[in-house]
Design an enzyme around this catalytic site. Structure first.
Site, PDB file in Angstrom:
ATOM      1  N   ASP A 198      -4.609   3.929  -2.111  1.00 25.19           N
ATOM      2  CA  ASP A 198      -5.705   4.317  -1.214  1.00 25.19           C
ATOM      3  C   ASP A 198      -6.104   5.768  -1.458  1.00 25.19           C
ATOM      4  OD1 ASP A 198      -6.148   1.977   0.511  1.00 25.19           O
ATOM      5  OD2 ASP A 198      -4.053   2.298   1.089  1.00 25.19           O
ATOM      6  N   ASP A 232      -7.275  -6.150   3.790  1.00 22.07           N
ATOM      7  CA  ASP A 232      -6.647  -4.825   3.855  1.00 22.07           C
ATOM      8  C   ASP A 232      -6.648  -4.297   5.283  1.00 22.07           C
ATOM      9  OD1 ASP A 232      -5.611  -2.373   3.293  1.00 22.07           O
ATOM     10  OD2 ASP A 232      -7.320  -1.656   2.108  1.00 22.07           O
ATOM     11  N   GLY A 233      -5.454  -4.221   5.850  1.00 24.98           N
ATOM     12  CA  GLY A 233      -5.287  -3.625   7.167  1.00 24.98           C
ATOM     13  C   GLY A 233      -4.641  -4.547   8.172  1.00 24.98           C
ATOM     14  N   HIS A 260      -8.305   1.575  -4.258  1.00 18.66           N
ATOM     15  CA  HIS A 260      -9.293   1.440  -3.183  1.00 18.66           C
ATOM     16  C   HIS A 260      -9.888   2.830  -2.941  1.00 18.66           C
ATOM     17  CE1 HIS A 260      -9.848   0.416   1.400  1.00 18.66           C
ATOM     18  NE2 HIS A 260     -10.993   0.581   0.770  1.00 18.66           N
ATOM     19  N   GLY A 271      -9.076   4.329   6.681  1.00 21.89           N
ATOM     20  CA  GLY A 271      -8.705   5.726   6.892  1.00 21.89           C
ATOM     21  C   GLY A 271      -7.245   5.908   7.270  1.00 21.89           C
ATOM     22  N   MET A 326      -8.685   8.731  -0.482  1.00 28.40           N
ATOM     23  CA  MET A 326      -9.619   9.115   0.597  1.00 28.40           C
ATOM     24  C   MET A 326     -10.101  10.540   0.369  1.00 28.40           C
ATOM     25  SD  MET A 326      -7.386   7.877   3.843  1.00 28.40           S
ATOM     26  CE  MET A 326      -6.478   6.337   3.831  1.00 28.40           C
ATOM     27  N   GLY A 369      -3.223   3.880   8.018  1.00 26.62           N
ATOM     28  CA  GLY A 369      -2.353   2.716   8.038  1.00 26.62           C
ATOM     29  C   GLY A 369      -1.928   2.426   9.475  1.00 26.62           C
ATOM     30  N   GLY A 370      -1.294   1.299   9.654  1.00 24.02           N
ATOM     31  CA  GLY A 370      -0.672   0.983  10.940  1.00 24.02           C
ATOM     32  C   GLY A 370      -1.621   0.630  12.072  1.00 24.02           C
ATOM     33  N   GLY A 391       0.832  -2.416   4.113  1.00 23.93           N
ATOM     34  CA  GLY A 391       1.324  -1.035   4.145  1.00 23.93           C
ATOM     35  C   GLY A 391       2.511  -0.912   5.059  1.00 23.93           C
ATOM     36  N   SER A 392       2.240  -0.682   6.333  1.00 25.17           N
ATOM     37  CA  SER A 392       3.347  -0.438   7.262  1.00 25.17           C
ATOM     38  C   SER A 392       4.260  -1.649   7.422  1.00 25.17           C
ATOM     39  CB  SER A 392       2.817   0.031   8.622  1.00 25.17           C
ATOM     40  OG  SER A 392       1.693  -0.702   8.985  1.00 25.17           O
ATOM     41  N   MET A 427     -12.145  -5.288   4.802  1.00 25.37           N
ATOM     42  CA  MET A 427     -11.360  -4.377   5.637  1.00 25.37           C
ATOM     43  C   MET A 427     -11.126  -5.046   6.985  1.00 25.37           C
ATOM     44  SD  MET A 427     -10.662  -1.897   3.712  1.00 25.37           S
ATOM     45  CE  MET A 427      -9.645  -1.163   4.984  1.00 25.37           C
ATOM     46  N   HIS A 437      -1.175  -1.112  -4.285  1.00 27.13           N
ATOM     47  CA  HIS A 437      -2.469  -0.776  -3.679  1.00 27.13           C
ATOM     48  C   HIS A 437      -2.490   0.738  -3.457  1.00 27.13           C
ATOM     49  CE1 HIS A 437      -6.151  -1.658  -1.421  1.00 27.13           C
ATOM     50  NE2 HIS A 437      -5.742  -0.756  -0.538  1.00 27.13           N
ATOM     51  N   SER A 492       0.834  -1.200   0.000  1.00 25.20           N
ATOM     52  CA  SER A 492       0.000   0.000   0.000  1.00 25.20           C
ATOM     53  C   SER A 492       0.871   1.252   0.000  1.00 25.20           C
ATOM     54  CB  SER A 492      -0.900   0.013   1.235  1.00 25.20           C
ATOM     55  OG  SER A 492      -1.544   1.263   1.319  1.00 25.20           O
ATOM     56  N   MET A 506     -11.952   5.186  -1.057  1.00 22.36           N
ATOM     57  CA  MET A 506     -12.629   5.426   0.236  1.00 22.36           C
ATOM     58  C   MET A 506     -13.274   6.799   0.149  1.00 22.36           C
ATOM     59  SD  MET A 506      -9.722   3.813   2.707  1.00 22.36           S
ATOM     60  CE  MET A 506      -8.503   3.845   1.413  1.00 22.36           C
TER      61      MET A 506
HETATM   62  C1  DX5 Z   1      -6.551   1.783   5.321  1.00 18.52           C
HETATM   63  C2  DX5 Z   1      -6.067   1.471   3.935  1.00 18.52           C
HETATM   64  C3  DX5 Z   1      -5.050   0.422   3.899  1.00 18.52           C
HETATM   65  C4  DX5 Z   1      -3.773   0.779   4.625  1.00 18.52           C
HETATM   66  C5  DX5 Z   1      -3.207  -0.486   5.183  1.00 18.52           C
HETATM   67  O1  DX5 Z   1      -7.595   2.676   5.230  1.00 18.52           O
HETATM   68  O2  DX5 Z   1      -7.154   1.041   3.130  1.00 18.52           O
HETATM   69  O3  DX5 Z   1      -4.772   0.028   2.573  1.00 18.52           O
HETATM   70  O4  DX5 Z   1      -2.827   1.406   3.820  1.00 18.52           O
HETATM   71  O5  DX5 Z   1      -2.131  -0.167   5.972  1.00 18.52           O
HETATM   72  P1  DX5 Z   1      -1.494  -1.199   7.001  1.00 18.52           P
HETATM   73  O6  DX5 Z   1      -1.027  -2.364   6.204  1.00 18.52           O
HETATM   74  O7  DX5 Z   1      -0.390  -0.407   7.624  1.00 18.52           O
HETATM   75  O8  DX5 Z   1      -2.573  -1.577   7.981  1.00 18.52           O
HETATM   76 ZN    ZN Z   2      -6.715   0.120   1.150  1.00 15.78          ZN
END
Ligand code: DX5
Ligand code: ZN
Length: 226
Positions: free
Chosen positions: A38, A178-179, A69, A145, A40, A147-148, A200-201, A140, A36, A11, A71
């Protein structure tokens, strides 16, 4: 359970935006399958990430498909620009679509794969009457909204339920998680039936992101010990 190897989608939200080009090249040269992306709007989720101009800049350098994605509220308004900005997969939120069946058809008409994301509180059973029209369901495993965040354990039940819902009707359905995904849960997620893992993280905060991607890709759910 599909026999195909799972896909890893780092991500970009967790990348260093001040050196985005380097991070894109890292993913290009890694064993990752997709980017990926994101997007928002600060309305559907309590955060704003980046929009289509940034996505276009990413698309210019990315050599792997962009898994977008959205959002955002009223995603129908942005499907065309999303496709034109380089999307291969467009995922909209179930909670943001009044006419989901129509939205899915519009995404496919653009030539993209059509995805639906479900917030943690949204039951899988609500997809029953559109399951055959969906290419990918993004479950989800955190509240969207940011990461981490911490992985929500109920996700395992949702994966199994979704696989049962799709069985015999849409056996090619891709289940994306995702997440909060990382080495600590990827084996169990694959055993439950996941196909695409967003990370992501766990990738970008790692000391060696390229190796982390390779490790996530190499996991064999049958061999991995918990
Ligand atoms: C959250 C995003 C995710 C996010 C995941 O709203 O949709 O794609 O980047 O991040 P990690 O892997 O750090 O949970
Ligand atoms: Zn996402």
């Amino acid at each position: 359970m599909s026999l195909q190897k799972h896909l890893i989608a780092p991500s970009v939200l967790a990348a260093d935006f001040a050196k985005l080009y380097d991070d894109i090249q890292m993913v290009n040269n890694s064993e990752a399958d997709w980017f990926h992306i994101d997007i928002m709007d600060g309305v559907f989720v309590p955060n704003i990430s980046f929009g289509f101009p940034v996505m276009q800049a990413i698309a210019k350098h990315a050599t792997k498909p962009l898994d977008v994605h959205l959002m955002i509220v009223d995603p129908d308004r942005y499907l065309k620009v999303c496709k034109d900005s380089g999307a291969a997969v467009i995922t909209v939120h179930y909670e943001a679509c009044t006419h989901l069946h129509r939205t899915l058809a519009a995404i496919k008409e653009l030539g993209c794969k059509a995805g639906v994301a479900l917030n943690p509180h949204t039951p899988v059973s609500l997809l029953k009457d559109v399951i055959r029209d969906i290419d990918l369901v993004c479950l989800m495993s955190v509240n969207p909204g940011f990461g981490g965040q911490k992985f929500i354990e109920q996700t395992y039940n949702k994966i199994k339920e979704l696989r049962m819902l799709a069985a015999g009707v849409n056996d090619n359905l891709l289940i994306e998680i995702d997440g909060g995904v990382g080495h600590q849960n990827i084996g169990a997620l694959l055993r439950a039936g996941a196909d695409v893992l967003v990370a992501g993280s766990s990738v970008f905060a790692a000391e060696n992101p390229t190796q982390t991607i390779a490790d996530l890709k190499a996991v064999d759910p049958q061999l991995q010990q918990i």
